[in-house]
Design an enzyme around this catalytic site. Structure first.
Site, mmCIF file in Angstrom:
data_model
loop_
_atom_site.group_PDB
_atom_site.id
_atom_site.type_symbol
_atom_site.label_atom_id
_atom_site.label_comp_id
_atom_site.label_asym_id
_atom_site.label_seq_id
_atom_site.Cartn_x
_atom_site.Cartn_y
_atom_site.Cartn_z
ATOM 1 N N THR A 1 0.843 -1.195 0.000
ATOM 2 C CA THR A 1 0.000 0.000 0.000
ATOM 3 C C THR A 1 0.875 1.239 0.000
ATOM 4 O OG1 THR A 1 -1.859 -1.078 1.073
ATOM 5 C CG2 THR A 1 -1.612 1.294 1.474
ATOM 6 N N HIS B 1 -6.910 -11.123 0.085
ATOM 7 C CA HIS B 1 -6.170 -10.665 1.278
ATOM 8 C C HIS B 1 -6.847 -11.235 2.524
ATOM 9 C CE1 HIS B 1 -3.705 -8.441 3.898
ATOM 10 N NE2 HIS B 1 -3.747 -7.247 3.340
ATOM 11 N N ASN C 1 -3.082 -9.935 7.949
ATOM 12 C CA ASN C 1 -2.778 -8.632 8.559
ATOM 13 C C ASN C 1 -3.937 -7.939 9.275
ATOM 14 O OD1 ASN C 1 -0.222 -9.007 7.654
ATOM 15 N ND2 ASN C 1 -0.332 -7.569 5.938
ATOM 16 N N TYR D 1 -7.151 -7.653 8.584
ATOM 17 C CA TYR D 1 -8.275 -7.059 7.846
ATOM 18 C C TYR D 1 -9.472 -8.018 7.893
ATOM 19 C CZ TYR D 1 -4.760 -3.642 6.803
ATOM 20 O OH TYR D 1 -3.792 -2.669 6.961
ATOM 21 N N ASN E 1 -2.510 -4.892 13.689
ATOM 22 C CA ASN E 1 -3.937 -4.551 13.746
ATOM 23 C C ASN E 1 -4.663 -5.284 14.869
ATOM 24 O OD1 ASN E 1 -4.071 -2.545 11.792
ATOM 25 N ND2 ASN E 1 -4.275 -4.022 10.117
#
Ligand SMILES: Cc1cc2nc3c(=O)[nH]c(=O)nc-3n(C[C@H](O)[C@H](O)[C@H](O)COP(=O)(O)O)c2cc1C
Length: 365
Positions: free
Chosen positions: A25, A176, A179, A181, A236
């Protein structure tokens, strides 16, 4: 003997080497509508000597966006913007997959005012700070738990995004699931306290990921679909009570679905997006999980030239993905092959801004 610099056959795709560009990103889609543009095409084109480029994460819907200026894959303009990128990579003989992203609770309502609060499996506020649409640092909000009746629409968003990736000229897609999400929030029991068919047992927590993969593999052949996972990842605010059992199950099921590759992040670099700390005593996920997945196994996270060659020689990985080194070295495969010096990356230009720290890192030639 095969090396990291030899080609790899991924279904009908021939990867020119096994040095993979990790998804990164960069928050450089600043114009209204989160649309990739010529500068992004230049950046990816410069890196087309990777065996495979995995694009920066791209939100599948407005609700799936978690940071300002990240590119989407849900509008016609975004498809047109991404087409510039795929054409630039293909013109130089490269291959590129799109990373499909829904951030879940790692978001802020200012990024999608019409959709309201971020959504998640459960109403658990992640610790830490996030960015609003106008780049202000604020604490995370407490997300709204997704209702059962919303899941079908969410899966339809993934399917549509996979179709858009095809229209934009990508060679495949990566789901994805890492991480912290949305899909990872469902997988790991620190974030998922649901009591319905999407929470509780490992089978239930993995259900959403498999439903997404099944939808996406209706659009792309399974060989053109990869899945990214981050066992033991704490980024996260993630945690799970039994990562070995959970991720062995997930990988085995993905294998039985014929998914092309598993892309597994080593937890030693769990916070790579936010800091440079490397936890050398963290468990090795390639050693723990390689056996659970029969397809291509890509390992990422804190690799140097030496540790990548070593991991490859150990037989635990088919390919190695590099993140930060690819930011600073557009011709990374060549540099690693001839053991040339590497450019140093500049963390202050990772996120946001313009061509500085983006397209101005020099190549050897
Ligand atoms: C600037 C930056 C952006 C990142 N963005 C993403 C992303 O969009 N999707 C993703 O799965 N991982 C992302 N990551 C994690 C990287 O793909 C990679 O796993 C991590 O940097 C560790 O690899 P490295 O030590 O080779 O950098 C990002 C990391 C960095 C440093």
């Amino acid at each position: 003997m095969t090396t990291l610099f030899d080609s790899f056959q991924l279904g009908d795709l021939t990867l020119q080497n096994r040095v993979i560009m990790a998804p990164l990103t960069r928050m450089r889609s600043r114009q209204p509508g989160n649309i990739p543009q010529a500068l992004n095409a230049l950046y990816y084109g410069q890196r087309s000597s990777a065996g495979l480029i995995i694009s920066e994460a791209s939100q599948i819907s407005p609700q799936g966006q978690g940071y300002p200026a990240t590119p989407g894959i849900h509008s016609a303009d975004q498809v047109d913007g991404w087409r510039l990128v795929t054409e630039a990579v293909h013109a130089k003989g490269g291959l590129i997959f799109l990373q499909l992203w829904h951030v879940g609770r790692i978001s802020h309502s200012s990024l999608h005012p019409e959709e309201g609060l971020p959504v998640a499996p459960s109403a658990i506020q992640p610790s830490g700070m996030t960015l609003t649409a106008d780049w202000q640092q604020v604490p995370f909000e407490t997300p709204r738990p997704l209702e059962l009746g919303e899941i079908a629409g969410l899966i339809a968003d993934y399917r549509k995004a996979a179709e858009n990736a095809k229209l934009a000229g990508f060679d495949g897609v990566e789901v994805h699931g890492a991480n912290g999400y949305l899909l990872d929030q469902f997988l790991q029991d620190g974030a998922n306290k649901r009591q319905d068919s999407y929470g509780g047992s490992i089978e239930n927590r993995a259900r959403l990921l498999f439903e997404v993969v099944d939808a996406v593999t209706q659009v792309w052949s399974p060989q053109r679909v990869g899945v990214r996972l981050s066992p033991y990842g704490t980024f996260n605010d993630m945690s799970d009570s039994n990562p070995v059992e959970l991720f062995r199950y997930v990988l085995a099921q993905l294998g039985s679905r014929g998914v092309g590759y598993a892309h597994v992040i080593e937890p030693r670099a769990t916070g790579a997006g936010g800091g440079d700390v490397v936890y050398e005593d963290a468990p090795s996920t390639s050693q723990l999980f390689r056996q659970s997945f029969p397809g291509m196994f890509i390992s990422a996270g804190g690799y140097t030239r030496d540790s990548a060659l070593q991991a490859f020689d150990s037989g635990h990985v088919d390919a190695v993905a590099f993140g930060r080194l690819f930011i600073a070295n557009p011709d990374l495969p060549e540099r690693l092959k001839v053991d040339a010096p590497l450019n140093r990356y500049h963390r202050e230009t990772f996120y946001g801004g313009d061509e500085t720290g983006y397209t101005d890192y020099p190549a050897l030639k």
